[in-house]
Design an enzyme around this catalytic site. Sequence first.
Site, short mmCIF file in Angstrom:
data_model
loop_
_atom_site.label_atom_id
_atom_site.label_comp_id
_atom_site.label_asym_id
_atom_site.label_seq_id
_atom_site.Cartn_x
_atom_site.Cartn_y
_atom_site.Cartn_z
N TYR A 219 47.91 45.10 37.14
CA TYR A 219 48.72 43.87 37.08
C TYR A 219 48.83 43.25 38.46
CZ TYR A 219 52.79 40.85 36.66
OH TYR A 219 53.65 39.77 36.71
N LYS A 223 47.40 39.48 39.68
CA LYS A 223 48.22 38.42 40.27
C LYS A 223 47.74 38.07 41.69
CE LYS A 223 50.99 37.59 36.85
NZ LYS A 223 51.04 36.27 36.20
#
Length: 345
Positions: A219, A223
């Site tokens: 994750y 990002k």
Amino acid sequence: MEFLSKYTACLSNWGLNLEPGLQTVGAAVLLTTGSLFIASRVLTFVRVLLSLFVLPGKPLRSFGPKGSWAVVTGASDGLGKEFSLQLARAGFNIVLVSRTASKLTTLAEEITTKHSVQTKTLAMDFAANDDADYEELKAIVNGLDVAVLINNVGKSHDIPTPFALTPEDEMTDIVTINCLGTLRTTQLIIPGMMQRKRGLVLTMGSFGGLLPTPLLATYSGSKAFLQQWSTSLGSELEPYGITVELVQAYLITSAMSKVRRTSATIPDPRAFVKAVLSKIGRNGGSPGYAYSSSPYWSHGLMAWFLTCVMQPMGKLVVGQNKSMHEAIRKRALRKAEREKGKKST
């Protein structure tokens, strides 16, 4: 603090090794350098405060006239739902894109009941990366004056998990939804904006993209990718009059964050989206990141401290982040065990 200790040690060495006249010159040079460094930090902080609390952002109507459209991905819940409601309140027609058709229908009815705008919906699973879905989205927006794109769709890990233990399907879904879904949607929408010489492309980022986040490695990496991509895209589209902004956010009460209680540092979606839409074009707490913003006041102050005072890629920050997520993982596993025990009794 590290800079000041090195500065003091350096000043001491100059005093020991140079002739008296040169000691004075050396001390003056170091003093001037240190003063300029501190002054630059103070001025940056003043800019942050002005951006967060005083200066307004670009008016939403600068991106498109009344009757133009906003496309919102991940629209059915949380931030996406709130972006849709607030943009509709501002007079934009809304294209709602999310996975669950029933939720989209309910939201579309709520929007048209409360506001005199039109809606279109598309039930689309971004994890499937289905060409037919993107063709359908293209058919929906074809001919529409799309002035705003909100890239909100996203996925995180179910709980903090070491990368070696991350399920393959979870890893694949995170990259496909967060990265590929955002890229394909944006590439589909921006040609019209480039033709009209105006528009807003707003992408939801995360502090996980600023700070390496152990146990959320995939994750965090997704990002960080969006941060680099969005900044590059901002430079490419600026000559066309298009505003590109990546929003750097800390926790917000939502299904993804699994946080339900608000606090000074954890706003609800309504307060957060209001801050975002009122500060478009302002860096907030992210003065060192072009085409990026951390507009919610407490998030902005944290972003400034982490990126301008601390070393976000240093071992100290990464280590603290790791410890925090290890503790979250332990609590999540204990909770899962308790729930498993209840079901078995």
